[in-house]
Structure formats: structure tokens, C-alpha cells
Design an enzyme around this catalytic site. Structure first.
Site, PDB file in Angstrom:
ATOM      1  N   ASN A   6       0.865  -1.182   0.000  1.00  0.00           N
ATOM      2  CA  ASN A   6       0.000   0.000   0.000  1.00  0.00           C
ATOM      3  C   ASN A   6       0.900   1.230   0.000  1.00  0.00           C
ATOM      4  O   ASN A   6       1.468   1.579   1.030  1.00  0.00           O
ATOM      5  CB  ASN A   6      -0.902  -0.024   1.249  1.00  0.00           C
ATOM      6  CG  ASN A   6      -1.732   1.239   1.379  1.00  0.00           C
ATOM      7  OD1 ASN A   6      -1.838   2.021   0.442  1.00  0.00           O
ATOM      8  ND2 ASN A   6      -2.326   1.437   2.556  1.00  0.00           N
ATOM      9  N   TRP A   7       1.003   1.848  -1.159  1.00  0.00           N
ATOM     10  CA  TRP A   7       1.934   2.977  -1.283  1.00  0.00           C
ATOM     11  C   TRP A   7       1.399   4.268  -0.689  1.00  0.00           C
ATOM     12  O   TRP A   7       2.117   5.270  -0.631  1.00  0.00           O
ATOM     13  CB  TRP A   7       2.291   3.186  -2.764  1.00  0.00           C
ATOM     14  CG  TRP A   7       3.446   2.356  -3.218  1.00  0.00           C
ATOM     15  CD1 TRP A   7       3.933   1.229  -2.619  1.00  0.00           C
ATOM     16  CD2 TRP A   7       4.270   2.589  -4.369  1.00  0.00           C
ATOM     17  NE1 TRP A   7       5.006   0.734  -3.332  1.00  0.00           N
ATOM     18  CE2 TRP A   7       5.234   1.552  -4.411  1.00  0.00           C
ATOM     19  CE3 TRP A   7       4.285   3.545  -5.370  1.00  0.00           C
ATOM     20  CZ2 TRP A   7       6.202   1.474  -5.400  1.00  0.00           C
ATOM     21  CZ3 TRP A   7       5.238   3.466  -6.370  1.00  0.00           C
ATOM     22  CH2 TRP A   7       6.192   2.446  -6.374  1.00  0.00           C
ATOM     23  N   LYS A   8       0.115   4.250  -0.302  1.00  0.00           N
ATOM     24  CA  LYS A   8      -0.508   5.464   0.247  1.00  0.00           C
ATOM     25  C   LYS A   8      -0.226   6.661  -0.682  1.00  0.00           C
ATOM     26  O   LYS A   8      -0.228   6.486  -1.889  1.00  0.00           O
ATOM     27  CB  LYS A   8      -0.020   5.725   1.675  1.00  0.00           C
ATOM     28  CG  LYS A   8      -0.163   4.493   2.564  1.00  0.00           C
ATOM     29  CD  LYS A   8       0.000   4.807   4.018  1.00  0.00           C
ATOM     30  CE  LYS A   8       0.013   3.518   4.817  1.00  0.00           C
ATOM     31  NZ  LYS A   8      -0.114   3.731   6.253  1.00  0.00           N
ATOM     32  N   HIS A  90      -9.847   1.776   4.880  1.00  0.00           N
ATOM     33  CA  HIS A  90      -8.571   1.933   5.602  1.00  0.00           C
ATOM     34  C   HIS A  90      -8.771   2.947   6.734  1.00  0.00           C
ATOM     35  O   HIS A  90      -9.491   3.938   6.565  1.00  0.00           O
ATOM     36  CB  HIS A  90      -7.481   2.405   4.639  1.00  0.00           C
ATOM     37  CG  HIS A  90      -6.110   2.312   5.224  1.00  0.00           C
ATOM     38  ND1 HIS A  90      -5.642   3.238   6.150  1.00  0.00           N
ATOM     39  CD2 HIS A  90      -5.116   1.413   5.056  1.00  0.00           C
ATOM     40  CE1 HIS A  90      -4.410   2.903   6.503  1.00  0.00           C
ATOM     41  NE2 HIS A  90      -4.069   1.791   5.853  1.00  0.00           N
ATOM     42  N   GLU A  92      -7.031   5.283   7.827  1.00  0.00           N
ATOM     43  CA  GLU A  92      -6.691   6.671   7.483  1.00  0.00           C
ATOM     44  C   GLU A  92      -7.850   7.353   6.756  1.00  0.00           C
ATOM     45  O   GLU A  92      -8.095   8.533   6.937  1.00  0.00           O
ATOM     46  CB  GLU A  92      -5.394   6.701   6.653  1.00  0.00           C
ATOM     47  CG  GLU A  92      -4.185   6.411   7.527  1.00  0.00           C
ATOM     48  CD  GLU A  92      -2.993   5.818   6.793  1.00  0.00           C
ATOM     49  OE1 GLU A  92      -2.974   5.818   5.549  1.00  0.00           O
ATOM     50  OE2 GLU A  92      -2.074   5.331   7.482  1.00  0.00           O
ATOM     51  N   GLU A 159      -6.147  -4.629  10.700  1.00  0.00           N
ATOM     52  CA  GLU A 159      -5.094  -3.638  10.933  1.00  0.00           C
ATOM     53  C   GLU A 159      -5.377  -2.869  12.218  1.00  0.00           C
ATOM     54  O   GLU A 159      -6.116  -1.867  12.195  1.00  0.00           O
ATOM     55  CB  GLU A 159      -5.058  -2.638   9.770  1.00  0.00           C
ATOM     56  CG  GLU A 159      -4.770  -3.252   8.419  1.00  0.00           C
ATOM     57  CD  GLU A 159      -4.139  -2.236   7.494  1.00  0.00           C
ATOM     58  OE1 GLU A 159      -2.990  -2.465   7.081  1.00  0.00           O
ATOM     59  OE2 GLU A 159      -4.741  -1.199   7.205  1.00  0.00           O
ATOM     60  N   GLY A 165       2.050   2.104  11.101  1.00  0.00           N
ATOM     61  CA  GLY A 165       3.092   3.119  10.988  1.00  0.00           C
ATOM     62  C   GLY A 165       3.801   3.461  12.296  1.00  0.00           C
ATOM     63  O   GLY A 165       4.497   4.466  12.378  1.00  0.00           O
ATOM     64  N   SER A 202       2.791  -2.235  10.665  1.00  0.00           N
ATOM     65  CA  SER A 202       4.229  -2.290  10.927  1.00  0.00           C
ATOM     66  C   SER A 202       4.883  -3.622  10.556  1.00  0.00           C
ATOM     67  O   SER A 202       5.858  -4.039  11.190  1.00  0.00           O
ATOM     68  CB  SER A 202       4.514  -1.950  12.396  1.00  0.00           C
ATOM     69  OG  SER A 202       4.141  -0.617  12.669  1.00  0.00           O
ATOM     70  N   GLY A 223       2.489  -1.031   4.457  1.00  0.00           N
ATOM     71  CA  GLY A 223       2.638   0.374   4.085  1.00  0.00           C
ATOM     72  C   GLY A 223       4.107   0.742   3.953  1.00  0.00           C
ATOM     73  O   GLY A 223       4.747   0.477   2.932  1.00  0.00           O
ATOM     74  N   GLY A 224       4.667   1.332   5.007  1.00  0.00           N
ATOM     75  CA  GLY A 224       6.033   1.851   4.986  1.00  0.00           C
ATOM     76  C   GLY A 224       7.078   0.920   4.374  1.00  0.00           C
ATOM     77  O   GLY A 224       7.871   1.336   3.514  1.00  0.00           O
TER      78      GLY A 224
HETATM   79  C1  PEP Z   1      -1.207   0.371   6.297  1.00  0.00           C
HETATM   80  O1  PEP Z   1      -1.359   1.589   6.358  1.00  0.00           O
HETATM   81  O2  PEP Z   1      -2.023  -0.337   5.704  1.00  0.00           O
HETATM   82  C2  PEP Z   1      -0.050  -0.189   6.973  1.00  0.00           C
HETATM   83  C3  PEP Z   1      -0.105  -1.435   7.337  1.00  0.00           C
HETATM   84  O3  PEP Z   1       1.013   0.656   7.182  1.00  0.00           O
HETATM   85  P1  PEP Z   1       2.422   0.261   7.867  1.00  0.00           P
HETATM   86  O4  PEP Z   1       2.869  -1.031   7.261  1.00  0.00           O
HETATM   87  O5  PEP Z   1       3.310   1.400   7.523  1.00  0.00           O
HETATM   88  O6  PEP Z   1       2.156   0.124   9.332  1.00  0.00           O
END
Ligand code: PEP
Length: 245
Positions: A6-8, A90, A92, A159, A165, A202, A223-224
Site C-alpha cells: 500500500n503505497w498510500k 482503511h 486513514e 489492521e 506506521g 508495521s 505500508g512503509g
Molecule cells: C497500512 O497503512 O495499511 C499499513 C499497514 O502501514 P504500515 O505497514 O506502515 O504500518
């Protein structure tokens, strides 16, 4: 797709090819069928042009099919750009765009009507986790977005918001337990076919192996750690080792 990047709101046209090259240097391209990438809308075409092995998805769609809704993108439009899945609900988006369960439900329906696989995100905030009320919280999220839907094929990403994050990953045995509860709720209460249940929060190349080893974990939403092709490749390798090796 089971391991999804997920590149956001990250990435420009020139980034994708570089990312893909690094990913294919690190992981075996023949196993890419289980991988997915959800770039920003602006990169869907770029991803489609440069490769067809990784499943392509969007990070959101409108809950409406078409019309005078400035700034929105429809399910038919992402389909037209080559997407075959979409991340919905999501945390966010729930937080920054006040998406309600009702709106998320309409989005699931829109995606489904256009043959786009919905990946529904659910997860509890820290205070709910601390109060040991995660199960009730997830139940009400599922109830709000799946109730009344018929014959829907979807995946769920669990999640926990406090893990997104933050570097504060949930304990693998807890993830496993929550996933089995979510599966049980879905089969008991809703007319849905749960294709995969994946974990997000994470995940990185260090902790992913133990998470993938859990019986009820089918994959991960990342994500990250997905922004770097090598790093995403190492996570993919951990998945392949357990599921293909
Ligand atoms: C996400 O936002 O879906 C996510 C899992 O982010 P991260 O891996 O950065 O925690």
C-alpha cells in the site's frame, strides 16, 4: 493477492520501474501471482504498462457509480485502468475522510458489481485494545459494513490502528486469534465468501516470517516497508518460504 504493497500518497511515475526492478532482483518473479500493489491512482496506468504479474489495486473508490462528484474516482474507472482489487475502509480514510460503515458498505457493493475484489480494512484504536474490547469493536465494524450484503467475495485486512506506521506490531499469536474470530463471525453472520484474511500494521522483513507462520494469517498489507522494492521483496520471500517452499 495475499501480500499487498500500500503505497498510500507516495510515488511518482519514475519510481515504479525502479521499485519493480529491485523487487525482482530480490524475489522470484515466478511467484509474483500472490503479490499486489495499490499505488496512488496516478500510477495505475504506469504499473499496468510495465508488468502484469503483480495484481494491481486502488486505495479507494467512490461509493457512487458516476456523476457530478468532483474529485472522485469510480469502480468502473479503476477497472478501466487495470485494477482488479481495491483497499476499502482503511483507518486513514475512516479518520481523515470520516468514512462511515454505511459508505464503506456501498463501496464494497460498487467494487463487487464491477468485478473488483474488495479488501476491507478493520481494526481497533489503542483505547479499545487497552480496554480488551477488540472483539466487540471488530464485530460492530463487520456488522456495519457487511450486514445485508449478498454473495460477496472479499478479503479482510485486520489492521490494529495502534500498529499502523508505529513500529508497534501486534503479537503473532494475538493476530492469529483475532483472525480466527473474524473468520468465525463472517461465516456465522454474513453472506460473504472470505477469500483471504491478512494482517497489516508495521510489518517488515524482520517480523513478517513469524506472522506468516500463523495458521489463520493468509498474508499482509504493508505500508512503509513496501515502498522499497528490496524490502518488499524480502517480505515476499518470507511469505514464499512458508507458502511455496
Ligand atoms: C497500512 O497503512 O495499511 C499499513 C499497514 O502501514 P504500515 O505497514 O506502515 O504500518
Amino acid at each position: 493477492m495475499k501480500v499487498i504493497a500500500n503505497w498510500k500518497m507516495h510515488g511518482f511515475k519514475e519510481d515504479y520501474l525502479h521499485w519493480y526492478k529491485n523487487l525482482s532482483k530480490t524475489a522470484d518473479e515466478n511467484l509474483f501471482d500472490d503479490l499486489g500493489i495499490a499505488p496512488p491512482f496516478t500510477l495505475l496506468d504506469e504499473c499496468k504498462i510495465h508488468q502484469s504479474k503483480i495484481k494491481l489495486g486502488a486505495q479507494n473508490i467512490s461509493h457512487l457509480p458516476e456523476g457530478p462528484v468532483t474529485g472522485e474516482i469510480s469502480a468502473a474507472m479503476i477497472k478501466n485502468s487495470g485494477a482488479n482489487f481495491v483497499i476499502l475502509g482503511h483507518s486513514e480514510r475512516r479518520e481523515l475522510h470520516t468514512e462511515t460503515e454505511e459508505v464503506i458498505k456501498s463501496k464494497i457493493l460498487e467494487a463487487s458489481n464491477h468485478n473488483i475484489h474488495p479488501v476491507l480494512c478493520i481494526g481497533e484504536p489503542k483505547e479499545i485494545y487497552a480496554a480488551k474490547k477488540t472483539e466487540d469493536f471488530l464485530y460492530s465494524q463487520l456488522q456495519g459494513s457487511l450486514n445485508d450484503l449478498n454473495n460477496i467475495n472479499l478479503s479482510i485486512a485486520y489492521e490494529p490502528i495502534w500498529a499502523i506506521g508505529t513500529g508497534d506490531v501486534a503479537k503473532p499469536s494475538d493476530i492469529n486469534k483475532i483472525h480466527s474470530i473474524i473468520k468465525e463471525i463472517c461465516s456465522r453472520e454474513f453472506d460473504v465468501k472470505l477469500e483471504n484474511i491478512i494482517y497489516g500494521g508495521s510489518v517488515n522483513d524482520q517480523n513478517s516470517k513469524e506472522i506468516f507462520e500463523q495458521e489463520h494469517v493468509n498474508g499482509a498489507l504493508i505500508g512503509g516497508a513496501s515502498l522499497d522494492g528490496h524490502s518488499f521483496g524480502r517480505i515476499a520471500n518470507n511469505f514464499f518460504e512458508i507458502h511455496n517452499g
